[in-house]
Write a protein that holds these residues in place. Sequence first.
Motif: not given
Length: 436
Positions: A189-195, A227-234, A301-303
């Motif tokens: 995963l890449r963590i969104n540094r903005r968040s 699966p991606v939708h189970r990744i916390p915060g995805f 859109q997701r980001l």
Amino acid sequence: MTVHQHALKTDSLAYALLGAAYAVALVRKGTALPQALAQTFARFDPPAPARGAIQDIAYRTMRRWGQANALLTLLTQKPPEPPLLHALLSCALSLIVDADEAAYETFTVVNQAVTAVAADSDIAHAKGMVNAVLRRFLRERNELLRQTAENPEAVWNYPRWWIDAIKTAYPREWQSILQAGNAAPPLTLRINRRSLSVDDYLHKLSENAMPGVQIGPDAVRLDQPVPVHRIPGFDQGLVSVQDAAAQLAAPLLDVHDGMRVLDACAAPGGKTGHLLELADVDLTALDHDPQRLVRVEQNLQRLKLQATLKVGDAGSDNWWDGKHFDRILADVPCTASGIVRRHPDIRWLRRKGDAAQLATLSRQILDNLWRMLRPDGKLLFVTCSLWPQESEAQAAAFAVRHQAIRLFAPGQLLPKAEAGVDHDGLFYALFHKPAN
Ligand SMILES: C[S@@+](CC[C@H](N)C(=O)[O-])C[C@H]1O[C@@H](n2cnc3c(N)ncnc32)[C@H](O)[C@@H]1O
């Protein structure tokens, strides 16, 4: 394939084997595995768990295809026909060939393979043959494996030309490269540094009982893929799925607020999103494939990030408004030989001459983009290839042709699957355009 659907339970291994065989037979005819699976699912509409099982068996088979095909040659007098029968035997053998890695009991695989054959009227006649071949493999396993140990395609599970080309390009590392390409890929995963910070996210993972480890500045690898939708915060855009090597692109391009940036081969937008997470830039995301560009839009859109999306050919300028860019990312189309652990079918579908053809195309793209870069600007050239023709040789020739200054970038990253270092094989060259 003419399956009497009622004949097999959708949660049975027989059903999954038959579905996987259908997809593998399509790959043998030249279809890429993701498309082959999509066609299989469209035709049989399996429930979600069966889709997972079919996909898993088809991917495993691609990683054992050299060995399975070599064994089939020894176990049969002529190639089993029709292609679905050949594919079914390959899938079954791929599941039982590594006694240590067996996901299923060997006798269960044999019985379920026979049940699968019986359920399809196109191949039901071969029920006895499938039973005999698989049981003979189990009886004579050691002797058969000893015989295939002489055959490099069976030992490494790559076509011969591929093994030879890797040996030539990387005489010291060739074995570890081939091995890395046969490993199951991690979910990085890449963590969104903005968040949030990496530490905050690791904490969030442990709260969700989903352990992970940091393997790059913004990169976290999950211990167990989900699966991606189970990744916390995805779904909320806190994280994106992106290999650790691919995460090096955006920081290398050195973007600052207000810059005009072109992401010239953008879809599905992994690097587009990262660039926008790093700075408030005016970003144009270009791709020649309108359907793939939709995926960039969905990712942004997701980001909750924005870019100008354009359908266009990076090798031409008919989409360009004539204003120069401060930064250009050229993640050009290539053979993808560096990401075979994620796409194990690629090795079987590519041909030896593909690298030369793609290098010609990317040369045209790079030359065209260079004109669009302002003096003193930077262009980052990226491939996910291991072939020097597409990567280092291309970069070296480009620098000479344009008197481009080469800045620091990692060059060829070889694929690695180790405790703290786990990434695909990518190539990076960073060019600075002289300020005149
Ligand atoms: C390696 S992928 C890009 C991956 C993307 N940068 C990311 O990080 O998610 C290459 C992309 O180039 C696109 N492409 C291929 N030829 C192109 C061309 N002539 N002009 C623009 N895009 C092209 C393909 O459709 C594909 O989406």
